[in-house]
Write a protein that holds these residues in place. Sequence first.
Motif, mmCIF file in Angstrom:
data_model
loop_
_atom_site.group_PDB
_atom_site.id
_atom_site.type_symbol
_atom_site.label_atom_id
_atom_site.label_comp_id
_atom_site.label_asym_id
_atom_site.label_seq_id
_atom_site.Cartn_x
_atom_site.Cartn_y
_atom_site.Cartn_z
ATOM 1 N N GLU A 246 13.682 24.675 -11.872
ATOM 2 C CA GLU A 246 13.505 23.625 -12.863
ATOM 3 C C GLU A 246 13.929 24.239 -14.193
ATOM 4 O O GLU A 246 13.427 25.305 -14.569
ATOM 5 C CB GLU A 246 12.040 23.176 -12.935
ATOM 6 N N ALA A 247 14.847 23.615 -14.884
ATOM 7 C CA ALA A 247 15.398 24.240 -16.083
ATOM 8 C C ALA A 247 15.605 23.230 -17.195
ATOM 9 O O ALA A 247 15.936 22.065 -16.954
ATOM 10 C CB ALA A 247 16.724 24.935 -15.754
ATOM 11 N N GLU A 248 15.398 23.692 -18.406
ATOM 12 C CA GLU A 248 15.700 22.923 -19.601
ATOM 13 C C GLU A 248 16.186 23.890 -20.664
ATOM 14 O O GLU A 248 16.119 25.115 -20.482
ATOM 15 C CB GLU A 248 14.471 22.163 -20.095
ATOM 16 N N GLY A 249 16.686 23.359 -21.745
ATOM 17 C CA GLY A 249 17.213 24.234 -22.779
ATOM 18 C C GLY A 249 17.094 23.623 -24.151
ATOM 19 O O GLY A 249 16.881 22.414 -24.302
ATOM 20 N N GLU A 250 17.236 24.477 -25.143
ATOM 21 C CA GLU A 250 17.152 24.001 -26.514
ATOM 22 C C GLU A 250 17.927 24.926 -27.436
ATOM 23 O O GLU A 250 18.109 26.108 -27.145
ATOM 24 C CB GLU A 250 15.685 23.922 -26.962
ATOM 25 N N VAL A 251 18.408 24.341 -28.521
ATOM 26 C CA VAL A 251 19.097 25.092 -29.564
ATOM 27 C C VAL A 251 18.179 25.139 -30.763
ATOM 28 O O VAL A 251 17.666 24.108 -31.209
ATOM 29 C CB VAL A 251 20.443 24.440 -29.937
ATOM 30 N N ARG A 252 17.954 26.333 -31.287
ATOM 31 C CA ARG A 252 17.089 26.497 -32.444
ATOM 32 C C ARG A 252 17.876 27.160 -33.566
ATOM 33 O O ARG A 252 18.581 28.139 -33.339
ATOM 34 C CB ARG A 252 15.866 27.360 -32.105
ATOM 35 N N PHE A 253 17.739 26.627 -34.755
ATOM 36 C CA PHE A 253 18.349 27.246 -35.926
ATOM 37 C C PHE A 253 17.334 28.205 -36.548
ATOM 38 O O PHE A 253 16.204 27.809 -36.856
ATOM 39 C CB PHE A 253 18.771 26.188 -36.944
ATOM 40 N N GLY A 254 17.748 29.442 -36.706
ATOM 41 C CA GLY A 254 16.857 30.428 -37.305
ATOM 42 C C GLY A 254 17.122 31.805 -36.762
ATOM 43 O O GLY A 254 18.031 32.015 -35.947
ATOM 44 N N ALA A 255 16.331 32.789 -37.171
ATOM 45 C CA ALA A 255 16.468 34.161 -36.697
ATOM 46 C C ALA A 255 16.187 34.210 -35.204
ATOM 47 O O ALA A 255 15.196 33.623 -34.732
ATOM 48 C CB ALA A 255 15.510 35.069 -37.453
ATOM 49 N N VAL B 249 11.060 32.136 -20.487
ATOM 50 C CA VAL B 249 11.900 31.792 -21.632
ATOM 51 C C VAL B 249 13.025 32.820 -21.668
ATOM 52 O O VAL B 249 12.776 34.027 -21.630
ATOM 53 C CB VAL B 249 11.114 31.798 -22.957
ATOM 54 N N VAL B 250 14.262 32.339 -21.730
ATOM 55 C CA VAL B 250 15.431 33.224 -21.671
ATOM 56 C C VAL B 250 16.265 33.029 -22.923
ATOM 57 O O VAL B 250 16.685 31.902 -23.234
ATOM 58 C CB VAL B 250 16.299 32.923 -20.428
ATOM 59 N N LEU C 177 10.286 34.150 -29.897
ATOM 60 C CA LEU C 177 8.837 34.316 -29.845
ATOM 61 C C LEU C 177 8.126 32.983 -30.024
ATOM 62 O O LEU C 177 7.101 32.722 -29.381
ATOM 63 C CB LEU C 177 8.387 35.307 -30.924
ATOM 64 N N ALA C 178 8.672 32.128 -30.885
ATOM 65 C CA ALA C 178 8.086 30.795 -31.060
ATOM 66 C C ALA C 178 8.199 29.985 -29.771
ATOM 67 O O ALA C 178 7.256 29.286 -29.374
ATOM 68 C CB ALA C 178 8.774 30.072 -32.210
ATOM 69 N N ALA C 179 9.353 30.083 -29.097
ATOM 70 C CA ALA C 179 9.541 29.359 -27.843
ATOM 71 C C ALA C 179 8.580 29.853 -26.766
ATOM 72 O O ALA C 179 8.054 29.065 -25.970
ATOM 73 C CB ALA C 179 10.991 29.509 -27.367
ATOM 74 N N VAL C 180 8.335 31.158 -26.733
ATOM 75 C CA VAL C 180 7.381 31.715 -25.767
ATOM 76 C C VAL C 180 6.013 31.071 -25.952
ATOM 77 O O VAL C 180 5.353 30.670 -24.987
ATOM 78 C CB VAL C 180 7.285 33.250 -25.924
ATOM 79 N N GLY C 181 5.567 30.968 -27.202
ATOM 80 C CA GLY C 181 4.268 30.366 -27.465
ATOM 81 C C GLY C 181 4.229 28.883 -27.164
ATOM 82 O O GLY C 181 3.287 28.390 -26.533
ATOM 83 N N LEU D 123 6.694 42.958 -30.457
ATOM 84 C CA LEU D 123 5.926 41.795 -30.899
ATOM 85 C C LEU D 123 5.580 40.779 -29.809
ATOM 86 O O LEU D 123 4.705 39.929 -30.014
ATOM 87 C CB LEU D 123 6.677 41.071 -32.022
ATOM 88 N N SER D 124 6.270 40.812 -28.687
ATOM 89 C CA SER D 124 6.032 39.795 -27.668
ATOM 90 C C SER D 124 4.630 39.922 -27.077
ATOM 91 O O SER D 124 4.147 41.022 -26.798
ATOM 92 C CB SER D 124 7.069 39.905 -26.547
ATOM 93 N N THR D 125 3.989 38.785 -26.893
ATOM 94 C CA THR D 125 2.660 38.754 -26.270
ATOM 95 C C THR D 125 2.742 38.665 -24.754
ATOM 96 O O THR D 125 1.713 38.673 -24.078
ATOM 97 C CB THR D 125 1.869 37.561 -26.808
ATOM 98 N N VAL D 126 3.958 38.540 -24.215
ATOM 99 C CA VAL D 126 4.146 38.463 -22.763
ATOM 100 C C VAL D 126 5.117 39.563 -22.334
ATOM 101 O O VAL D 126 5.829 40.134 -23.171
ATOM 102 C CB VAL D 126 4.686 37.073 -22.342
#
Length: 324
Positions: free
Chosen positions: A267-276, A182-183, A282-286, A318-321
């Motif tokens: 192999e790549a994909e992406g997303e835009v998230r609104f928030g901090a 996750v980048v 961290l949510a994306a990692v999980g 905080l990261s678990t990875v």
Amino acid sequence: SCSLADGLCSSCGRPQSRFSVCRSTSTNHLLPDKKMPWQHRILLATDGSPSAQAALATAAKFPWPPASRAQALVARSNWLPALSEQARAAAKENFRMVADASRRALTRCWPEAKAVFIDEPPGDAILGEATRFKASLVVLGWRGHGTFRRLLAGSVSRHVAAQAQCPVLVVREGAKAVRRFVVGFDGCTNSERALEFLSALEPGRGRSVVLVNAVQPVQTPASVGRFPSSMRASIRHEVAALNEKQRLDAQATVTAGITRLKESGWEAEGEVRFGAPLASLLAAVGEHRADVLMLGARAMGGLENALLGSVANGALDLSTVPVL
């Protein structure tokens, strides 16, 4: 050859390594290096602790190209001078044994790997050897757990992450595999360099990247409730329009990044998230079960926390990875 080409900083004219950030001015600037190939030189700092061993094992799982090189580094601990002469000798012998064990472990992936033992404080030793070795990546463990221990054991990792002039991989717990990244990607210079780093690896089948562009939404002011209804509607409309523009711009940035990664075989994909940003990453990692979190540290000033940036600091805590 695995030697890194050197160049001159376009702003100050000083000689800088391929991966360096010139700190000669208050505004850090990167070298014009896009046409120069990445040739990975991995420096693994170890003290023989479980987190250091996990860092070594995690680094070995990256899809390095054949021309990559690796070296282990063992530095004395800060408490060593306080010991008796006999105890210091025993401690130094133990560190040499750690260095030899690390070298043997590295030769499984890098047959010509070496190990060096430096009698300097860990932070200084790692940064100095990274410069001498012309490292493209520094790898080290993280033994901080909670605020108090973070200030003690984790301080070396944070110091190196803030001051190193190349990417740094910090590992708290070893990754079982290194296949999903996750980048944090917003199009800034250092997030672009994350793509350059990935593009210089050999992904192969089954390895993937998710680009996450976290956008802080524009909020309607609470005081709007006291305005006339027609004005409230107008303000809310403008706020919605601003957020939509942010979303479209962020999506365009992510799409461009995906194209670059696919051209490199990922192999790549992406997303835009609104928030901090930190919470979004961290949510994306999980959600994506990522093995590594990558982000670009933003240099903001002279203090280490500011140099590293609040998001990078938070990720280390905080990261678990592993965090790169």
